[in-house]
Design a protein around this motif. Sequence first.
Motif, short mmCIF file in Angstrom:
data_model
loop_
_atom_site.label_atom_id
_atom_site.label_comp_id
_atom_site.label_asym_id
_atom_site.label_seq_id
_atom_site.Cartn_x
_atom_site.Cartn_y
_atom_site.Cartn_z
N ARG A 1 0.33 7.07 -4.17
CA ARG A 1 1.63 7.04 -3.57
C ARG A 1 2.41 5.87 -4.12
N CYS B 1 0.84 -1.21 0.00
CA CYS B 1 0.00 0.00 0.00
C CYS B 1 0.87 1.25 0.00
N TYR B 2 2.18 1.08 0.24
CA TYR B 2 3.17 2.16 0.16
C TYR B 2 2.97 3.27 1.19
N GLN B 3 2.11 3.04 2.19
CA GLN B 3 1.87 4.08 3.19
C GLN B 3 3.17 4.39 3.95
N MET C 1 6.19 4.05 3.02
CA MET C 1 7.18 4.69 2.15
C MET C 1 6.90 6.19 2.03
N VAL C 2 5.60 6.54 2.01
CA VAL C 2 5.23 7.95 1.91
C VAL C 2 5.50 8.66 3.23
N GLN C 3 5.28 7.93 4.34
CA GLN C 3 5.39 8.57 5.67
C GLN C 3 6.83 8.62 6.19
N CYS D 1 -5.00 2.77 -2.20
CA CYS D 1 -3.65 3.23 -1.90
C CYS D 1 -2.75 3.47 -3.10
#
Lengths: 192, 281
Positions: free
Chosen positions: B157, A79-81, A83-85, B153
């Motif tokens: 991103r 979901c790459y969350q 990586m963004v955070q 998601c």
Amino acid sequence: MIGKGYCVQADLEKKLQAEILGREPGNSILTCIQCGTCSGSCPLADAMDAGPRALFALIRDGQVEQALRSNTSWYCVSCYQCMVQCPQQIPITDIMYLLKQLSLEQGLVPRDNKMPDLYAAFERQVNLFGKVSEALLMADYGIKHPLDVMANAAAAVKLLAKGRLHLVPRKIEAPRRLQAMIDAAGQKEHAR
Amino acid sequence: MIYGFFPGCAYQAAAGYKESVDSLCNLLGIELREIEDWNCCGATAAFSCDRHKALALTGRLFALAARQGFDEIVTVCNACYSTLKKAAKLLGSDPGLLENVNRSLKAESLELSAPVPVKHLLEVMFRDREKLSWPEGPCRLPKDIKVATYYGCQLTRPWQNVPRALRPDLMEQLFTVAGLETVDHSARTLCCGASHAVAYPGQCRVLVSRIVNEIKAKGGTLVATICPLCQFNLDQGQHGSYRAKLPVAYFTQVLGLALGLPPAELGLKKLLVPLKNIPAG
């Protein structure tokens, strides 16, 4: 403790650590400040035996076998969350992909995680037909995990009634040529 | 407008996605020209197992699109989108990887000089909104239906080329063109569980309920999605858990209704949680 089975020799573990930390994307693990934002933002962290933060600590500490046996990367849902955070801009999801590939290569895939079987069934569909049909994917995966598929039986009936379950595979024009292409690509596995 | 279209594997069985994309594009004057003999992008599975095989699969797609004269690839699925974006980034920045792919592509008699840019249909519709033929008139969606957008998601991103990636409003802005207002909520880019819902439905149910409960709490009565996996997980994931179920449709179905397309042309009967109270077309 994570996993059971044979132990990777110490020198191999050192080599694997160098392979992970020696180039992109794994080299950025060295810049991790252990803040835990990744583990805190991960939707499936609860299911992991180590969150991404703890996993990176293991790798830096040289405990690469334990890291590769952990189910963390296999629970990563891409979901790459994280990586963004990440305040250090570490490409965490990309590192999870690298760890999955390495654990497959080294035969260290955690036995209690089902995602390797799902991905393998997916690959077989692509190799055979070039395209994936959900019904056939589920049937293939169901050989090893019949309970998961049976749990979806009610949904399958509904989908069939709505004309959404396709039992005849769609194919690209020449699946064999695609297979040859994939095989040629696979021969470069260790040329990373 | 003509777009090089990559439908992806999940599109065909998705709940009325194809029907609504076809009718909406027809209405707005968009021609989707399918990339001939397209293959599966490999999704998260291929990149999890072998990077070189994954790059060969995406490389074949890029090469086909380029050979067929398309200067961009338009997808309707977040997983296809992120997989192709990831591959484009790798192949565009690492000549060694591109060379490897070209060596494998010989088996298909194909060649790739550079990856083709990738866009989601939502992005190109928004970008080209002034060139499209929007029908006149007010929004036809009944006022008691409150739409909440859900992006999932992988669109936003970490590519960051969708504006305001953590709080995207592309869909909201596109809906405004059709006179459709949306409900504000904070679950727009939370993860639905994707393919993990097959192997770990229990864990993923929690993810679905986070999203559904937030939208319900903010007054939403219809969810607009942009990805077959998101739509399926939110739609099927409510099975047996909720008394008042929240219908989950595609953005093309919602936009179609707002623009007055007949529900029968939008494949709405294929949704698992039924959408009620819409005027019969």
